[in-house]
Enzyme design. Structure first.
Site, mmCIF file in Angstrom:
data_model
loop_
_atom_site.group_PDB
_atom_site.id
_atom_site.type_symbol
_atom_site.label_atom_id
_atom_site.label_comp_id
_atom_site.label_asym_id
_atom_site.label_seq_id
_atom_site.Cartn_x
_atom_site.Cartn_y
_atom_site.Cartn_z
ATOM 1 N N ASP A 8 24.432 6.205 129.197
ATOM 2 C CA ASP A 8 24.802 5.398 128.032
ATOM 3 C C ASP A 8 26.323 5.482 127.854
ATOM 4 O OD1 ASP A 8 23.273 4.604 125.007
ATOM 5 O OD2 ASP A 8 25.440 4.826 125.166
ATOM 6 N N ASP A 103 24.696 -1.457 127.463
ATOM 7 C CA ASP A 103 25.479 -0.291 127.883
ATOM 8 C C ASP A 103 24.648 0.917 128.271
ATOM 9 O OD1 ASP A 103 24.739 0.836 125.402
ATOM 10 O OD2 ASP A 103 26.666 1.880 125.282
ATOM 11 N N GLU A 104 23.350 0.745 128.463
ATOM 12 C CA GLU A 104 22.554 1.902 128.870
ATOM 13 C C GLU A 104 21.429 1.505 129.811
ATOM 14 O OE1 GLU A 104 19.894 3.707 125.926
ATOM 15 O OE2 GLU A 104 20.416 2.076 124.568
HETATM 16 P P1 TTP Z 1 25.317 2.145 121.455
HETATM 17 O O1 TTP Z 1 25.187 2.713 122.815
HETATM 18 O O2 TTP Z 1 24.262 2.469 120.459
HETATM 19 O O3 TTP Z 1 26.694 2.598 120.800
HETATM 20 P P2 TTP Z 1 28.088 2.851 121.474
HETATM 21 O O4 TTP Z 1 28.059 2.710 122.936
HETATM 22 O O5 TTP Z 1 29.108 2.003 120.780
HETATM 23 O O6 TTP Z 1 28.414 4.345 121.078
HETATM 24 P P3 TTP Z 1 27.727 5.675 121.639
HETATM 25 O O7 TTP Z 1 26.714 5.274 122.629
HETATM 26 O O8 TTP Z 1 28.856 6.459 122.235
HETATM 27 O O9 TTP Z 1 27.148 6.359 120.437
HETATM 28 O O10 TTP Z 1 25.439 0.572 121.532
HETATM 29 C C1 TTP Z 1 26.103 -0.093 122.586
HETATM 30 C C2 TTP Z 1 26.854 -1.288 122.070
HETATM 31 O O11 TTP Z 1 25.966 -2.174 121.402
HETATM 32 C C3 TTP Z 1 27.904 -0.945 121.048
HETATM 33 O O12 TTP Z 1 29.156 -0.631 121.652
HETATM 34 C C4 TTP Z 1 27.958 -2.162 120.183
HETATM 35 C C5 TTP Z 1 26.590 -2.750 120.252
HETATM 36 N N1 TTP Z 1 25.841 -2.438 119.012
HETATM 37 C C6 TTP Z 1 25.835 -3.379 117.978
HETATM 38 O O13 TTP Z 1 26.406 -4.471 118.117
HETATM 39 N N2 TTP Z 1 25.171 -3.076 116.835
HETATM 40 C C7 TTP Z 1 24.532 -1.892 116.632
HETATM 41 O O14 TTP Z 1 23.941 -1.652 115.563
HETATM 42 C C8 TTP Z 1 24.535 -0.929 117.693
HETATM 43 C C9 TTP Z 1 23.852 0.399 117.519
HETATM 44 C C10 TTP Z 1 25.208 -1.247 118.865
HETATM 45 MG MG MG Z 2 26.559 3.622 124.066
#
Ligand code: TTP
Ligand code: MG
Length: 391
Positions: A8, A103-104
């Site tokens: 992720d 992103d994961e």
């Molecule tokens: P995440 O992987 O949940 O968040 P992140 O990568 O920004 O941070 P981390 O993993 O380090 O905690 O989500 C991936 C992307 O998806 C995030 O960059 C933006 C988008 N996203 C939204 O648009 N709305 C949301 O509520 C969430 C959780 C994510």
């Molecule tokens: Mg993330």
């Protein structure tokens, strides 16, 4: 045992903005919209998280907590480009990549270890490449199943690298809150707390009967997860079909020569079907069922996709040897190829080398003769000799 990686990206959208605009580095970056508009935060950099800003928070609230933050509307097209580049890197290490969001992804690298080294090394390789090629950071969890890998990747963000070794599942989960269990939303969490359960360890100490009594089917599922049991497979998005053949032998046998002959014959059939459909594949799967109906399937990932029976056969036989042909007399054998791609459009320069061109011409000729005169028109020497040998 399976080797699963969950990866992720860290603060994905915000990190891309910081990469593309070096002046934002080290600053609280908040993606989602301008500060005094309606709407919510998509994500924010870890610098912004220090001020209590997080995903899904109203932008007004984010502005209140972090008025000096860099507020950005977001560029979805750009993020999608980076996401595609990311998934492309992941697919170089296994065709079994299951993206969960932009992103994961889960990766099943069980069959890739032979090629790239242990799962930990594969994860290091991937993280290093992401840093070098995408100038971004990621967190990974490595475990025997999806659930544990996902929990692990989240534990030490950002740049987390958490390995759960087989045998350590229970101890790893015990101190974590029950909310980490899949399927436990706020409501179930409240239910569980009423039963005096705070951590996964608390749940591990209860009996499955008690949990079933209180929560029904869900109770049983949670119990399994709490023990770290999860056998869901990693399923690639566009579930690539596999092409395979299997055969139940008329008599169970442990005659190696005969079994090798059967394997070659199966590999030929599979290879021919692949070529007919213009496909090549990277994952070779062997299936052996023994006289007691015990079935094993073993698979391995090749460095180059193939449609050649020589390669399929050698790989399947190596897998069979490794597993001692199932130890008991064999009842059924199967060979299949998955991780498929179109042979002409694939990026792999499959037919560039002269030797491979010859091989391809040979296969085309054999296929044509078989198409015209039937399956038995041409048989390899290997098969002719061995068929007589067993009966
Ligand atoms: P995440 O992987 O949940 O968040 P992140 O990568 O920004 O941070 P981390 O993993 O380090 O905690 O989500 C991936 C992307 O998806 C995030 O960059 C933006 C988008 N996203 C939204 O648009 N709305 C949301 O509520 C969430 C959780 C994510
Ligand atoms: Mg993330």
């Amino acid at each position: 045992m399976r080797r699963i990686i969950h990866l992720d990206m860290d603060a994905f959208f915000a990190a891309i903005e910081q990469r593309d605009h070096p002046e934002y580095k080290g600053k609280p970056v908040i993606v989602g919209g301008l500060p005094n508009t309606r709407g919510v935060v998509s994500t924010c950099s870890y610098e912004a998280r220090a001020f209590g800003v997080h995903s899904a928070m109203p932008l007004r609230e984010a502005f209140r907590r972090c008025p000096h933050g860099v507020f950005l509307p977001g560029r979805m097209r750009r993020y999608q480009e980076v996401s595609a580049a990311l998934m492309k890197i992941l697919r170089e290490y296994t065709p079994l990549v299951e993206p969960l969001s932009c992103d994961e992804a889960f990766l099943d690298v069980t069959g890739s270890e032979r090629l790239f080294g242990p799962a930990e090394e594969i994860a290091r390789l991937i993280v290093t490449r992401i840093e070098a090629e995408l100038e971004l950071t990621a967190s990974v969890g490595i475990a025997p199943n999806k659930f544990l890998a996902k929990v692990a990747s989240d534990l030490q963000k950002p740049k987390g690298f958490v390995v759960v070794k087989p045998g350590e599942e229970r101890a790893f989960l015990a101190p974590l809150p029950i909310s980490k269990l899949w399927g436990v939303g706020p409501k179930t969490a409240a239910n569980l707390r009423q039963l005096g359960l705070q951590t996964i360890g608390d749940l591990q100490k209860r009996s499955v009967e008690e949990l079933r009594r209180h929560l029904g089917e869900t109770g049983e599922q949670l119990y399994r997860l709490a023990l770290g049991i999860d056998d869901r497979p990693v399923t690639p998005e566009d579930e690539v079909k596999s092409i395979g053949h299997e055969i139940t032998l008329s008599t169970d046998t442990d005659n190696r020569d005969f079994l090798e002959g059967v394997l070659l014959s199966l590999s030929e059939k599979v290879a021919r079907r692949l070529r007919r459909q213009g496909l090549i594949g990277r994952v070779i799967t062997l299936k052996i069922r023994d006289t007691d109906f015990h079935t094993i399937t073993r698979r391995t990932t090749l460095s180059q996709a193939t449609a050649f029976e020589e390669v399929i056969y050698q790989t399947a036989r190596a897998l069979a040897e490794e597993n001692q042909w199932g130890k008991k007399p064999v009842r059924l054998l199967g060979v299949s190829v998955s991780g498929l791609q179109k042979s002409e459009t694939g990026q792999v320069p499959l037919f560039n080398e002269p030797a491979q061109q010859d091989l391809r011409r040979l296969h085309q000729t054999i296929d044509q003769i078989k198409d015209r005169f039937g399956e038995k028109a041409i048989t390899r020497g290997r098969l002719l000799i061995k068929k007589g040998g067993d009966k």
